[in-house]
Design a protein around this motif. Sequence first.
Motif, short mmCIF file in Angstrom:
data_model
loop_
_atom_site.label_atom_id
_atom_site.label_comp_id
_atom_site.label_asym_id
_atom_site.label_seq_id
_atom_site.Cartn_x
_atom_site.Cartn_y
_atom_site.Cartn_z
N GLY A 17 -7.12 -27.91 -2.25
CA GLY A 17 -7.74 -29.11 -1.71
C GLY A 17 -9.24 -29.07 -1.81
N LYS A 18 -9.84 -30.16 -1.32
CA LYS A 18 -11.30 -30.27 -1.25
C LYS A 18 -11.65 -31.04 0.01
N ASP A 19 -12.66 -30.55 0.71
CA ASP A 19 -13.13 -31.21 1.94
C ASP A 19 -11.99 -31.46 2.92
N ASN A 20 -11.09 -30.49 3.02
CA ASN A 20 -9.97 -30.55 3.96
C ASN A 20 -8.96 -31.65 3.64
N ASN A 21 -8.89 -32.05 2.38
CA ASN A 21 -7.91 -33.04 1.92
C ASN A 21 -7.17 -32.52 0.71
N GLY A 39 11.64 -27.84 13.01
CA GLY A 39 12.38 -26.96 13.90
C GLY A 39 11.85 -25.53 13.94
N HIS A 40 10.79 -25.26 13.20
CA HIS A 40 10.23 -23.91 13.13
C HIS A 40 8.78 -23.90 13.59
N LYS A 41 8.28 -22.70 13.85
CA LYS A 41 6.86 -22.53 14.15
C LYS A 41 6.09 -22.51 12.83
N ILE A 42 4.94 -23.17 12.83
CA ILE A 42 4.09 -23.21 11.65
C ILE A 42 2.72 -22.64 12.03
N ILE A 43 2.27 -21.69 11.23
CA ILE A 43 1.00 -20.99 11.46
C ILE A 43 -0.03 -21.55 10.50
N MET A 44 -1.21 -21.89 11.05
CA MET A 44 -2.25 -22.49 10.21
C MET A 44 -3.63 -22.20 10.77
N GLY A 45 -4.63 -22.38 9.93
CA GLY A 45 -6.00 -22.33 10.38
C GLY A 45 -6.39 -23.64 11.05
N ARG A 46 -7.50 -23.61 11.76
CA ARG A 46 -7.98 -24.79 12.49
C ARG A 46 -8.23 -25.96 11.55
N LYS A 47 -8.86 -25.72 10.40
CA LYS A 47 -9.17 -26.82 9.48
C LYS A 47 -7.90 -27.49 8.97
N THR A 48 -6.89 -26.70 8.68
CA THR A 48 -5.61 -27.28 8.25
C THR A 48 -5.05 -28.16 9.36
N PHE A 49 -5.05 -27.65 10.58
CA PHE A 49 -4.56 -28.46 11.70
C PHE A 49 -5.35 -29.76 11.82
N GLU A 50 -6.65 -29.67 11.71
CA GLU A 50 -7.49 -30.86 11.87
C GLU A 50 -7.34 -31.85 10.71
N ILE A 99 1.25 -22.18 6.71
CA ILE A 99 1.05 -23.42 5.96
C ILE A 99 -0.40 -23.62 5.51
N GLY A 100 -1.27 -22.63 5.68
CA GLY A 100 -2.63 -22.75 5.16
C GLY A 100 -3.69 -22.61 6.21
N GLY A 101 -4.89 -22.72 5.77
CA GLY A 101 -5.40 -22.93 4.43
C GLY A 101 -5.60 -21.64 3.65
N GLY A 102 -6.52 -21.72 2.69
CA GLY A 102 -6.71 -20.65 1.73
C GLY A 102 -6.90 -19.28 2.35
N GLU A 103 -7.75 -19.17 3.35
CA GLU A 103 -8.02 -17.87 3.98
C GLU A 103 -6.80 -17.36 4.75
N SER A 123 -4.94 -29.34 -13.17
CA SER A 123 -5.98 -28.46 -12.64
C SER A 123 -7.06 -29.34 -12.03
N PHE A 124 -7.65 -28.85 -10.96
CA PHE A 124 -8.67 -29.60 -10.23
C PHE A 124 -9.90 -28.71 -10.08
N GLU A 125 -10.89 -28.96 -10.91
CA GLU A 125 -12.08 -28.12 -10.92
C GLU A 125 -12.97 -28.37 -9.70
N ASN A 126 -12.79 -29.51 -9.04
CA ASN A 126 -13.64 -29.85 -7.90
C ASN A 126 -13.11 -29.29 -6.58
N ALA A 127 -12.04 -28.53 -6.61
CA ALA A 127 -11.45 -28.00 -5.37
C ALA A 127 -12.38 -27.00 -4.70
N ASP A 128 -12.23 -26.86 -3.37
CA ASP A 128 -13.01 -25.86 -2.65
C ASP A 128 -12.12 -24.87 -1.91
N THR A 129 -10.80 -25.05 -2.01
CA THR A 129 -9.85 -24.16 -1.35
C THR A 129 -8.74 -23.82 -2.35
#
Length: 168
Positions: A17-21, A39-50, A99-103, A123-129
């Motif tokens: 993604g890029k810019d959290n999208n 029905g399951h627990k999903i683990i994510m970083g704050r930016k993914t949640f937001e 479920i993310g993000g990259g880190e 391929s997306f060269e403008n990605a940041d994650t």
Amino acid sequence: MTKITMIAAAAENNALGKDNNLLWHLPDDFKRFKKLTTGHKIIMGRKTFESFPKPLPNRIHIIITRDKNYRVDHEDCLIVHSLEAALKLVQEDDLAFIIGGGEIYKQGEPHADAIELTRVHASFENADTFFPEIDTEIWMLSEGEYHAIDERHKFGFTYLTFVRKSEK
């Protein structure tokens, strides 16, 4: 023992993604994500949640953040400050998803038993994650299902299921 599955959609160059999208819109992939994670627990970083408009229904969200003051006022959201703390919250479950993000994917990969990857054929060269490179010494492809471009999908994609070759 909890099975940990990383689930992601990543381009040929591992762009997430890029810019959290997301960089694409694949309705069938959203349906698959919902079917697998409901029905399951999903683990994510704050930016993914937001990046979600609201918490996803019928899933417990475990949100990892360094911010000790971070709060989410929703009963299906738990806040932790490390991946290890998140993993402790799923140890009694049969299955949980990262479920993310990259880190979070990078940190989670050594703990994962499987990867459900939607490989977007572009391929997306403008990605940041980015999704981590899949090491074929560690992971074995067990399933693949191709989906061509159609009126609802601007990009072709393949569902890929990887399983760990040996014990963690």
